[in-house]
Structures are given as structure tokens and as C-alpha cells.
Design a protein around this motif. Structure first.
Motif, PDB file in Angstrom:
ATOM      1  N   ARG A   1      -8.634  -5.475  -2.086  1.00 14.91           N
ATOM      2  CA  ARG A   1      -7.328  -4.861  -2.384  1.00 14.91           C
ATOM      3  C   ARG A   1      -7.351  -3.437  -1.861  1.00 14.91           C
ATOM      4  N   LEU A   2      -6.296  -3.054  -1.155  1.00 18.76           N
ATOM      5  CA  LEU A   2      -6.124  -1.690  -0.676  1.00 18.76           C
ATOM      6  C   LEU A   2      -4.959  -1.093  -1.447  1.00 18.76           C
ATOM      7  N   TYR A   3      -5.225  -0.045  -2.208  1.00 22.88           N
ATOM      8  CA  TYR A   3      -4.199   0.557  -3.058  1.00 22.88           C
ATOM      9  C   TYR A   3      -3.421   1.656  -2.349  1.00 22.88           C
ATOM     10  N   ASP A   4      -4.143   2.604  -1.759  1.00 21.35           N
ATOM     11  CA  ASP A   4      -3.456   3.692  -1.087  1.00 21.35           C
ATOM     12  C   ASP A   4      -4.331   4.338  -0.030  1.00 21.35           C
ATOM     13  N   VAL A   5      -3.669   5.055   0.866  1.00 25.28           N
ATOM     14  CA  VAL A   5      -4.319   5.982   1.779  1.00 25.28           C
ATOM     15  C   VAL A   5      -3.715   7.338   1.473  1.00 25.28           C
ATOM     16  N   SER A   6      -4.525   8.384   1.591  1.00 22.81           N
ATOM     17  CA  SER A   6      -4.062   9.692   1.143  1.00 22.81           C
ATOM     18  C   SER A   6      -4.625  10.826   1.977  1.00 22.81           C
TER      19      SER A   6
ATOM     20  N   VAL B   1       0.842  -1.191   0.000  1.00 23.36           N
ATOM     21  CA  VAL B   1       0.000   0.000   0.000  1.00 23.36           C
ATOM     22  C   VAL B   1       0.881   1.245   0.000  1.00 23.36           C
ATOM     23  N   ARG B   2       0.453   2.232  -0.775  1.00 24.71           N
ATOM     24  CA  ARG B   2       1.178   3.503  -0.834  1.00 24.71           C
ATOM     25  C   ARG B   2       0.465   4.548   0.003  1.00 24.71           C
ATOM     26  N   GLY B   3       1.232   5.479   0.513  1.00 25.09           N
ATOM     27  CA  GLY B   3       0.697   6.708   1.092  1.00 25.09           C
ATOM     28  C   GLY B   3       0.930   7.783   0.043  1.00 25.09           C
ATOM     29  N   LEU B   4      -0.134   8.319  -0.502  1.00 27.90           N
ATOM     30  CA  LEU B   4      -0.023   9.317  -1.569  1.00 27.90           C
ATOM     31  C   LEU B   4      -0.661  10.618  -1.109  1.00 27.90           C
ATOM     32  N   PHE B   5      -0.311  11.713  -1.758  1.00 35.54           N
ATOM     33  CA  PHE B   5      -1.006  12.966  -1.525  1.00 35.54           C
ATOM     34  C   PHE B   5      -2.042  13.127  -2.630  1.00 35.54           C
ATOM     35  N   ASN B   6      -3.308  13.276  -2.246  1.00 35.49           N
ATOM     36  CA  ASN B   6      -4.416  13.432  -3.194  1.00 35.49           C
ATOM     37  C   ASN B   6      -4.515  12.280  -4.195  1.00 35.49           C
ATOM     38  N   HIS B   7      -4.136  11.073  -3.784  1.00 34.47           N
ATOM     39  CA  HIS B   7      -4.170   9.877  -4.653  1.00 34.47           C
ATOM     40  C   HIS B   7      -3.285  10.041  -5.885  1.00 34.47           C
TER      41      HIS B   7
ATOM     42  N   THR C   1      11.701  16.309   1.975  1.00 41.49           N
ATOM     43  CA  THR C   1      11.959  17.040   0.744  1.00 41.49           C
ATOM     44  C   THR C   1      11.230  18.371   0.795  1.00 41.49           C
ATOM     45  N   PRO C   2      11.793  19.387   0.159  1.00 39.15           N
ATOM     46  CA  PRO C   2      11.116  20.688   0.145  1.00 39.15           C
ATOM     47  C   PRO C   2       9.720  20.613  -0.492  1.00 39.15           C
ATOM     48  N   THR C   3       9.565  19.796  -1.520  1.00 38.23           N
ATOM     49  CA  THR C   3       8.274  19.691  -2.202  1.00 38.23           C
ATOM     50  C   THR C   3       7.197  19.188  -1.249  1.00 38.23           C
ATOM     51  N   ILE C   4       7.483  18.102  -0.545  1.00 35.62           N
ATOM     52  CA  ILE C   4       6.491  17.537   0.378  1.00 35.62           C
ATOM     53  C   ILE C   4       6.273  18.483   1.554  1.00 35.62           C
ATOM     54  N   ARG C   5       7.322  19.094   2.069  1.00 33.00           N
ATOM     55  CA  ARG C   5       7.162  20.037   3.173  1.00 33.00           C
ATOM     56  C   ARG C   5       6.255  21.198   2.750  1.00 33.00           C
ATOM     57  N   ASP C   6       6.485  21.756   1.555  1.00 36.66           N
ATOM     58  CA  ASP C   6       5.689  22.904   1.096  1.00 36.66           C
ATOM     59  C   ASP C   6       4.275  22.510   0.675  1.00 36.66           C
TER      60      ASP C   6
ATOM     61  N   PHE D   1       3.212  11.977  -6.021  1.00 38.76           N
ATOM     62  CA  PHE D   1       3.524  12.473  -4.684  1.00 38.76           C
ATOM     63  C   PHE D   1       3.437  11.327  -3.676  1.00 38.76           C
ATOM     64  N   VAL D   2       4.456  10.456  -3.730  1.00 40.72           N
ATOM     65  CA  VAL D   2       4.518   9.322  -2.825  1.00 40.72           C
ATOM     66  C   VAL D   2       5.053   9.802  -1.475  1.00 40.72           C
ATOM     67  N   LEU D   3       4.256   9.561  -0.434  1.00 43.47           N
ATOM     68  CA  LEU D   3       4.645   9.962   0.918  1.00 43.47           C
ATOM     69  C   LEU D   3       5.258   8.802   1.688  1.00 43.47           C
ATOM     70  N   GLY D   4       4.815   7.589   1.395  1.00 42.67           N
ATOM     71  CA  GLY D   4       5.321   6.412   2.081  1.00 42.67           C
ATOM     72  C   GLY D   4       4.796   5.158   1.421  1.00 42.67           C
ATOM     73  N   ARG D   5       5.313   4.016   1.898  1.00 41.17           N
ATOM     74  CA  ARG D   5       4.915   2.739   1.314  1.00 41.17           C
ATOM     75  C   ARG D   5       5.124   1.643   2.349  1.00 41.17           C
TER      76      ARG D   5
END
Length: 196
Positions: free
Chosen positions: A145-150, A58-64, A96-101, A68-72
Motif C-alpha cells: 500500500r502506498l499512502y502518500d508522497v511528500s 495516493v495523496r501528495g502531502l506536505f511533511n506527511h 492558494t496563498p498557504t501552499i505558495r507561502d 496540507f494536501v497538495l494533490g491526489r
């Protein structure tokens, strides 16, 4: 069945633990709470629905958004657990600056406060019924199946074609059943009229 997206407008936060990296924590789904109306029905997820998918990749994504992968889970940068409330996630946020901002700063300000999850229902993992008020309810008992949480900016339910198809199938089956019941009742009335 197609991938479906659902959102939960509950607790999500970015927290920095003393001497540690920033964590994004929240609930991707909660149990036994009716969703807002969507496509002519409401949905409820039951305890045990996620029991067979906690080991999924499962991935942790921002806005699916896969950009923008946050974790896995398989990388051990995200953990999933189930408690009495629902599906909980804890993501070690990338430094990362992108994820922080884009993610962390808006969460810390309270601009992003909601979560969502992407999933597929297991065969036979949902039940449809009409409640006492005439509202159609889809009860999900097993996720296949669980694909991601976001964490999500907008928790709007997105088009979930498989949910709509499943609802239409249930309505058609129900209509055919009601037709058969009505036809049988009409035949019985006719036989009663003729004392047969």
C-alpha cells in the motif's frame, strides 16, 4: 503491518511551466540505493516494488501532514510513474496563498529539497540478510500500500514500528537457527570424542 515512512534526499523542485500552474515534481523513492542506517539496519528498495500500487488512492502531502494536501491521484491533481530511477511524482500545486507561502516559495529558494513516502510492505515483500560487512539489510521487493508522497522539511526517518518489529523477528529467527546449528555441532563433537 503499520504504515512506514521513508525519505529520499534527492531532487525535488517547484516549476512553473509556461502559461501553466506550478508543479511540484520529484522522486518519492529511488531504486537500488542503500538508505542511511536506521534502527540497526539499512534498507534498499528494488525495481518493481511499486508496480502493484500505482493505482492506489495516493495523496501528495506536505511533511506527511493531512492538513496540507497538495494533490491526489484519484482527483488527477497528482500523477505517479515509475522509471529506471524510481518512484516519480508530479503534483499540480494548489493555487492558494498557504501552499505558495508554506511549500512553493521555500522550494524555489532551495529550502525544501527532499522527499518522502509513506507505505506498507506487502506480505512477503521484504527480505532480511546480513552483508559481507555484517550490516543487516532489509530489501523491499513489494509495497502493499502506498499512502502518500511528500516534499519534506526534514528527511529524517521517523519511527517505523513495523520495521523494528520485522527486524527483531528476523534477529530472533536467526538466533534460534544459530543455536540449533551450534547444538548440533556440539553433539557431533561429543559423538566423535566417544567414537560413536
Amino acid at each position: 503491518m503499520d504504515k512506514e515512512l521513508r525519505s529520499y534526499s534527492g531532487e525535488i523542485r517547484a516549476e512553473q511551466r509556461e502559461g501553466d500552474v506550478t508543479h511540484i515534481v520529484g522522486y518519492g523513492s529511488v531504486f537500488d540505493v542503500l538508505s542511511e542506517p536506521m534502527w540497526g539496519f539499512r534498507e534498499i528498495i528494488r525495481p518493481g516494488a511499486f508496480d502493484d500500487v500505482l493505482g492506489d488512492d495516493v495523496r501528495g502531502l506536505f511533511n506527511h501532514d493531512a492538513n496540507f494536501v497538495l494533490g491526489r491521484t484519484v482527483a488527477a491533481t497528482m500523477t505517479l510513474t515509475v522509471d529506471e530511477r524510481g518512484l516519480h511524482y508530479d503534483i499540480i500545486a494548489p493555487e492558494t496563498p498557504t501552499i505558495r507561502d508554506l511549500v512553493i516559495a521555500p522550494m524555489q529558494r532551495g529550502d525544501i529539497t527532499q522527499s518522502s513516502f509513506a507505505f506498507r510492505v506487502a506480505p512477503g515483500g521484504d527480505n532480511w540478510y546480513e552483508d559481507d560487512d555484517g550490516v543487516i539489510i532489509r530489501e523491499i521487493t513489494k509495497v502493499g500500500r502506498l499512502y502518500d508522497v511528500s516534499p519534506v522539511t526534514y528527511p529524517a526517518y521517523q519511527a517505523a514500528d513495523s520495521s523494528v518489529r520485522s527486524l527483531l523477528d528476523w534477529k530472533e529467527t536467526r538466533a534460534r537457527t544459530l543455536q540449533a546449528i551450534n547444538a548440533k555441532a556440539a553433539r557431533e563433537r561429543e559423538l566423535d570424542l566417544f567414537n560413536i
